[in-house]
Design a protein around this motif. Structure first.
Motif, PDB file in Angstrom:
ATOM      1  N   GLY A 111      -1.705   6.508  -2.539  1.00 43.39           N
ATOM      2  CA  GLY A 111      -2.396   5.829  -1.454  1.00 43.39           C
ATOM      3  C   GLY A 111      -3.746   5.301  -1.877  1.00 43.39           C
ATOM      4  O   GLY A 111      -4.175   5.454  -3.021  1.00 43.39           O
ATOM      5  N   VAL A 112      -4.409   4.663  -0.924  1.00 40.18           N
ATOM      6  CA  VAL A 112      -5.767   4.176  -1.118  1.00 40.18           C
ATOM      7  C   VAL A 112      -6.703   5.259  -0.600  1.00 40.18           C
ATOM      8  O   VAL A 112      -6.521   5.771   0.511  1.00 40.18           O
ATOM      9  N   TYR A 113      -7.691   5.612  -1.403  1.00 42.55           N
ATOM     10  CA  TYR A 113      -8.627   6.684  -1.066  1.00 42.55           C
ATOM     11  C   TYR A 113     -10.063   6.184  -1.150  1.00 42.55           C
ATOM     12  O   TYR A 113     -10.351   5.170  -1.778  1.00 42.55           O
ATOM     13  N   VAL A 114     -10.949   6.974  -0.551  1.00 39.29           N
ATOM     14  CA  VAL A 114     -12.387   6.745  -0.645  1.00 39.29           C
ATOM     15  C   VAL A 114     -13.006   8.003  -1.238  1.00 39.29           C
ATOM     16  O   VAL A 114     -12.644   9.121  -0.864  1.00 39.29           O
ATOM     17  N   ILE A 134      -4.026   5.187  -5.926  1.00 34.74           N
ATOM     18  CA  ILE A 134      -3.108   5.951  -6.769  1.00 34.74           C
ATOM     19  C   ILE A 134      -1.703   5.462  -6.437  1.00 34.74           C
ATOM     20  O   ILE A 134      -1.288   5.483  -5.275  1.00 34.74           O
ATOM     21  N   GLY A 135      -0.997   5.000  -7.447  1.00 33.59           N
ATOM     22  CA  GLY A 135       0.356   4.480  -7.260  1.00 33.59           C
ATOM     23  C   GLY A 135       0.361   2.961  -7.211  1.00 33.59           C
ATOM     24  O   GLY A 135      -0.585   2.339  -6.734  1.00 33.59           O
ATOM     25  N   GLU A 136       1.455   2.373  -7.728  1.00 30.49           N
ATOM     26  CA  GLU A 136       1.557   0.912  -7.815  1.00 30.49           C
ATOM     27  C   GLU A 136       1.410   0.217  -6.469  1.00 30.49           C
ATOM     28  O   GLU A 136       0.678  -0.759  -6.338  1.00 30.49           O
ATOM     29  N   GLU A 137       2.119   0.705  -5.462  1.00 33.71           N
ATOM     30  CA  GLU A 137       2.062   0.085  -4.138  1.00 33.71           C
ATOM     31  C   GLU A 137       0.635   0.136  -3.568  1.00 33.71           C
ATOM     32  O   GLU A 137       0.145  -0.825  -2.982  1.00 33.71           O
ATOM     33  N   ALA A 138      -0.032   1.256  -3.770  1.00 36.35           N
ATOM     34  CA  ALA A 138      -1.403   1.418  -3.267  1.00 36.35           C
ATOM     35  C   ALA A 138      -2.367   0.475  -3.997  1.00 36.35           C
ATOM     36  O   ALA A 138      -3.283  -0.079  -3.391  1.00 36.35           O
ATOM     37  N   VAL A 139      -2.159   0.275  -5.296  1.00 39.92           N
ATOM     38  CA  VAL A 139      -3.010  -0.643  -6.065  1.00 39.92           C
ATOM     39  C   VAL A 139      -2.872  -2.059  -5.498  1.00 39.92           C
ATOM     40  O   VAL A 139      -3.861  -2.766  -5.308  1.00 39.92           O
TER      41      VAL A 139
END
Length: 168
Positions: A111-114, A134-139
């Protein structure tokens, strides 16, 4: 007509006013740096280049003031999934060397994190933040979010997010 006594009172009053004004200017000089800026901390928040699920990774901050390392009173790293600040996790930073602090943290889902570092040194505080993925889809999702923001189409969930570096 103004007599000598009144002229002396006016002179003394003007002299005192001038002294107070100059004193105030002198006192404020110490409150700015060579560029005329108020004292502040420079905090360089670093996100690891490669993040893998179920593995801890080192996050770090370098804290300086006037190009000198700063011994901070408190360093906290806060992590949460983008859009879910209610899932915030706080990890205390440890000093690795003068002005450099790190914290280890691992993630259990893509996922996308802060990450936000909360740095306190004396009466000064800084809270830079960065987003990462983290992870291709999240990038890909983070890249799309950053593109929308660059075009002014989407505001950050929190105004203190940093440069939005993305990593996987």
């Amino acid at each position: 007509m103004i007599d000598t006594y009144q002229w002396r009172r006016i002179g003394i009053t003007m002299l005192l006013s001038a002294s107070l004004s100059l004193g105030a200017c002198t006192a404020n000089e110490g409150m700015t740096d060579e560029n005329g800026l108020r004292p502040h901390l420079n905090v360089d928040l670093q996100v690891p280049g490669i993040l893998k699920l179920h593995e801890t990774s080192p996050f770090s901050v370098t804290v300086t003031q006037a190009n000198q390392p700063v011994r901070a009173d408190e360093i906290l790293f806060q992590f949460w999934p983008e859009g879910s600040p209610d899932r915030l996790v706080t990890v205390a930073g440890l000093m690795r060397q003068e002005g450099v602090y790190t914290a280890e943290y691992g993630f259990i889902e893509n996922g996308v994190y802060v990450v936000r570092s909360r740095v306190t040194a004396g009466s000064l505080e800084a809270m830079p933040a960065k987003r990462f993925a983290i992870g291709e889809e999240a990038v890909l999702r983070l890249a799309a979010l950053e593109q929308q923001e660059a075009q002014g189409g989407l505001a950050l969930a929190s105004s203190d997010h940093g440069s939005g570096d993305h990593h996987h």
